[in-house]
Design a protein around this motif. Structure first.
Motif, PDB file in Angstrom:
ATOM      1  N   GLN A 173      -0.686  10.100   5.243  1.00 29.57           N
ATOM      2  CA  GLN A 173      -1.120  11.225   4.418  1.00 29.57           C
ATOM      3  C   GLN A 173      -1.980  12.157   5.257  1.00 29.57           C
ATOM      4  O   GLN A 173      -2.823  11.695   6.032  1.00 29.57           O
ATOM      5  N   GLN A 216       0.837  -1.195   0.000  1.00 30.05           N
ATOM      6  CA  GLN A 216       0.000   0.000   0.000  1.00 30.05           C
ATOM      7  C   GLN A 216       0.870   1.244   0.000  1.00 30.05           C
ATOM      8  O   GLN A 216       1.886   1.301   0.699  1.00 30.05           O
ATOM      9  N   THR A 217       0.431   2.240  -0.753  1.00 31.62           N
ATOM     10  CA  THR A 217       1.079   3.541  -0.723  1.00 31.62           C
ATOM     11  C   THR A 217       0.033   4.629  -0.765  1.00 31.62           C
ATOM     12  O   THR A 217      -1.020   4.469  -1.401  1.00 31.62           O
ATOM     13  N   PRO A 218       0.250   5.786  -0.086  1.00 27.48           N
ATOM     14  CA  PRO A 218       1.358   6.013   0.847  1.00 27.48           C
ATOM     15  C   PRO A 218       1.082   5.359   2.191  1.00 27.48           C
ATOM     16  O   PRO A 218       0.012   4.800   2.401  1.00 27.48           O
ATOM     17  N   LYS A 219       2.022   5.438   3.110  1.00 24.20           N
ATOM     18  CA  LYS A 219       1.806   4.920   4.454  1.00 24.20           C
ATOM     19  C   LYS A 219       1.128   5.950   5.350  1.00 24.20           C
ATOM     20  O   LYS A 219       0.393   5.605   6.270  1.00 24.20           O
ATOM     21  N   LEU A 272      -5.503   6.243  -2.895  1.00 19.66           N
ATOM     22  CA  LEU A 272      -4.691   5.275  -2.191  1.00 19.66           C
ATOM     23  C   LEU A 272      -4.435   4.102  -3.135  1.00 19.66           C
ATOM     24  O   LEU A 272      -5.367   3.595  -3.767  1.00 19.66           O
ATOM     25  N   THR A 310      -2.638   2.452   5.399  1.00 25.25           N
ATOM     26  CA  THR A 310      -2.393   3.874   5.131  1.00 25.25           C
ATOM     27  C   THR A 310      -3.121   4.662   6.207  1.00 25.25           C
ATOM     28  O   THR A 310      -4.332   4.525   6.363  1.00 25.25           O
TER      29      THR A 310
END
Lengths: 112, 113
Positions: free
Chosen positions: B11, B6-9, B21, B108
């Motif tokens: 936000q 998953q990105t970002p961790k 996401l 995230t």
């Protein structure tokens, strides 16, 4: 609508003691999962229970499933501090169109 | 294997901003899922995709859209973020119909101010 209820929500116990977490669910699903979550972390799979009467054990944790009673239990034997975490049960929906419904979790704290 | 990424961790968004996401899995799983986790609650299903090209609403879909870009990737979009969407979001995947568990990403953590 599938509902999953866990109790207790919070559990504080001394090292060396035994205790059981209960998970009740509202449909006839026969696939149940137990997960562990440490603070700020993702979910770690503990057990997958696939049939009535299923029992699985790993270390000090043992999980069982009674599909007729729609009940699963997670038994902790001789608790140690490392078992402190939040434990979730989750139930799968219809085979072939699966999606998990989670209980609210049991926050377990083991006191030395 | 990386599993589910998953990105970002983390936000932080302002109210009204949009973001996507991202989630990717390298296990050749056909089913993918987006969950949110709020304090003191279990995970709640937002959307899921049983196979490439299909998506379905879960328990709490309002305010979100999803795209199953290909078999590997399943993205979650917030078009106009609201403070109520402050949560930790988890992506998961599995092989449909298989008798083993779901694999979860690392999450995230989203804050909407």
């Amino acid at each position: 609508e599938l509902k999953v209820e866990q109790n207790p929500l919070f559990l504080s116990m001394q090292e060396g003691k035994n205790y059981t977490i209960y998970c009740n669910y509202s449909t006839t699903s026969d696939r149940l999962y137990w997960y562990r979550q440490d603070p700020g972390k993702s979910l770690e799979s503990l057990f997958v229970l696939l049939s009535n009467g299923a029992v699985k054990q790993e270390g000090r944790l043992m999980a069982s499933l009674d599909t007729k009673a729609r009940l699963s239990t997670l038994h902790i034997t001789a608790a140690v501090h490392d078992l402190s975490a939040t434990y979730f049960c989750a139930v799968d929906s219809d085979f072939g169109n699966e999606k998990l419904t989670f209980g609210t979790g049991t926050r377990l704290t083991i006191i030395p | 294997n990386a599993g589910v990424t998953q990105t970002p961790k983390f936000q932080v968004l302002k109210t009204g901003q949009s973001m996507t996401l991202q989630c990717a899995q390298d296990m050749n799983h056909n089913s993918m899922y987006w969950y949110r986790q709020d304090p003191g609650m279990g995970l709640r299903l937002i959307y899921y995709s049983a196979s490439e090209g299909t998506t379905d609403k879960g328990e709490v879909p309002n305010g979100y859209n999803v795209s199953r870009l290909n078999k590997r990737e399943f993205s979650l979009r917030l078009e106009s973020a609201a403070p109520s969407q402050t949560s930790v979001y988890f992506c998961a995947s599995r092989v449909q119909g298989a008798n083993y568990g779901y694999t979860f990403g690392s999450g995230t953590r989203l804050t909407v101010v």
